[in-house]
Design a protein around this motif. Structure first.
Motif, short mmCIF file in Angstrom:
data_model
loop_
_atom_site.label_atom_id
_atom_site.label_comp_id
_atom_site.label_asym_id
_atom_site.label_seq_id
_atom_site.Cartn_x
_atom_site.Cartn_y
_atom_site.Cartn_z
N GLN A 70 -3.55 -3.54 -8.54
CA GLN A 70 -4.82 -2.86 -8.77
C GLN A 70 -5.92 -3.87 -9.10
O GLN A 70 -7.06 -3.74 -8.64
CB GLN A 70 -4.68 -1.85 -9.91
CG GLN A 70 -3.76 -0.68 -9.60
CD GLN A 70 -4.50 0.50 -9.01
OE1 GLN A 70 -5.72 0.55 -9.03
NE2 GLN A 70 -3.75 1.44 -8.48
N ALA A 142 -3.82 8.18 -6.21
CA ALA A 142 -4.87 8.09 -5.18
C ALA A 142 -6.23 8.56 -5.68
O ALA A 142 -7.23 7.84 -5.52
CB ALA A 142 -4.44 8.87 -3.94
N PHE A 197 -11.09 4.91 -0.31
CA PHE A 197 -9.82 4.53 -0.93
C PHE A 197 -9.02 5.75 -1.40
O PHE A 197 -7.78 5.71 -1.37
CB PHE A 197 -10.07 3.56 -2.08
CG PHE A 197 -10.47 2.20 -1.63
CD1 PHE A 197 -9.55 1.34 -1.06
CD2 PHE A 197 -11.79 1.77 -1.75
CE1 PHE A 197 -9.91 0.09 -0.62
CE2 PHE A 197 -12.16 0.51 -1.32
CZ PHE A 197 -11.22 -0.34 -0.74
N PHE A 201 -5.22 6.22 0.37
CA PHE A 201 -3.99 6.17 -0.42
C PHE A 201 -3.35 7.54 -0.60
O PHE A 201 -2.14 7.64 -0.82
CB PHE A 201 -4.26 5.54 -1.79
CG PHE A 201 -4.31 4.05 -1.77
CD1 PHE A 201 -3.21 3.29 -2.12
CD2 PHE A 201 -5.46 3.38 -1.37
CE1 PHE A 201 -3.25 1.90 -2.09
CE2 PHE A 201 -5.52 2.01 -1.34
CZ PHE A 201 -4.40 1.26 -1.69
N ALA A 205 0.63 8.89 1.07
CA ALA A 205 1.57 9.34 0.04
C ALA A 205 2.11 10.73 0.37
O ALA A 205 3.30 11.02 0.23
CB ALA A 205 0.91 9.33 -1.33
N ARG A 227 5.35 4.32 5.86
CA ARG A 227 4.31 4.27 4.84
C ARG A 227 3.25 3.21 5.18
O ARG A 227 2.05 3.46 5.07
CB ARG A 227 4.91 3.99 3.47
CG ARG A 227 3.90 4.04 2.33
CD ARG A 227 4.53 3.64 1.01
NE ARG A 227 5.55 4.59 0.60
CZ ARG A 227 6.85 4.31 0.57
NH1 ARG A 227 7.29 3.11 0.92
NH2 ARG A 227 7.72 5.24 0.19
N PHE A 231 -0.62 4.06 6.14
CA PHE A 231 -1.71 3.50 5.34
C PHE A 231 -2.68 2.72 6.23
O PHE A 231 -3.91 2.87 6.12
CB PHE A 231 -1.15 2.59 4.25
CG PHE A 231 -2.21 1.81 3.52
CD1 PHE A 231 -3.04 2.43 2.61
CD2 PHE A 231 -2.38 0.45 3.77
CE1 PHE A 231 -4.03 1.71 1.96
CE2 PHE A 231 -3.36 -0.27 3.11
CZ PHE A 231 -4.19 0.36 2.20
#
Length: 276
Positions: A70, A142, A197, A201, A205, A227, A231
């Motif tokens: 992050q 997310a 974003f 995300f 998911a 995944r 993404f």
């Protein structure tokens, strides 16, 4: 008026026009990594697949890795925001830039902590309810990432609505400096960053969760590949969408501006550089 801003004003009036322009500029193939990076990623996936049933990481290490990821992401996006904001109307450019850097570092650290909070919460308090586990571990990160992305934009570009940005008439003549235009520009950019974003995300998911439940992906390696593909695809598609949400050459009505600007022009609409 700047040539790029004049181009966006002429060619980017509608959402569809802006989308096509950004789609041309942002070729999705540029988002793909090099062959060496792909081979390295595949090797990591293979190794993780072989040792998936082994406790190779404890919960504390996973929370630290989440915080680090992050932190890196928000550092990149904050730096991008800092260099692509509206740089007009800075009376003391050095001091303002210094303030932006300091505030940006604080915002990055705060956003990384908030982003890692769901995993920390899961590790700290064992949740027996499967629905709560789904929400906290899969769905909550997310929206938090989208919210924190908007937060970093607002913090780094706060001098724009504190000091104002230049507004121009149709001929590109600067008629004044407006805090309200600066606030509008920052809000639009923050919203577009949150959509980018948050969606990039959230959708992967959800997709991988249902694939996992339906057992379409037979192995952890296949699930990891799905995944990553999801993404990359969502991010590649959402990037031009988010950048096209608002005009690059923003418009603001004369009635919404400060009194001192109202007295300096008779035009009903004025323009400003939104930044990205």
């Amino acid at each position: 008026m700047d040539a790029n801003l004049r181009f966006w004003r002429a060619e980017g009036q509608s959402f569809f026009q802006r989308f096509l322009l950004w789609a041309d500029v942002l070729d999705p193939l540029l988002l793909l990594k090099s062959a060496d990076e792909i081979r390295t990623t595949r090797l990591l996936i293979q190794n993780s697949g072989k040792t998936l049933n082994e406790p190779i990481q404890n919960d504390e290490v996973q929370a630290k890795q989440t915080f680090f990821c992050q932190f890196v992401l928000h550092t990149y996006t904050t730096g991008f925001t800092l260099f692509n904001g509206n740089g007009t109307a800075k009376a003391e450019e050095y001091s303002v830039q210094q303030k932006q850097v300091v505030c940006g570092l604080g915002a990055i650290s705060y956003a990384a902590c908030i982003g890692a909070f769901p995993l920390f919460f899961m590790n700290r308090y064992t949740l027996k309810n499967s629905l709560m586990q789904l929400v906290v571990r899969k769905l909550l990160p997310a929206p938090l990432l989208g919210l924190m992305s908007a937060f970093t934009v607002a913090v780094v570009r706060s001098p724009e609505f504190e000091n104002g940005i230049e507004v121009m008439d149709r001929n590109g003549k600067v008629v004044g400096v407006s805090q309200k235009a600066g606030e509008k520009a920052v809000k639009e950019t923050a919203l577009s960053r949150a959509v980018l974003f948050g969606t990039a995300f959230f959708l992967p998911a959800v997709i991988t969760y249902f694939l996992e439940r339906k057992k379409f992906a037979k192995t952890p390696r296949a699930l990891a590949s799905v995944r990553m593909f999801a993404f990359t695809s969502v991010l590649a598609g959402m990037l031009p969408v988010s950048l096209s949400m608002f005009p690059q050459c923003g418009e603001i009505k004369r009635a919404d501006l400060e009194p001192e600007i109202l007295s300096s022009t008779e035009e009903t609409e004025l323009f400003y550089n939104r930044g990205i």
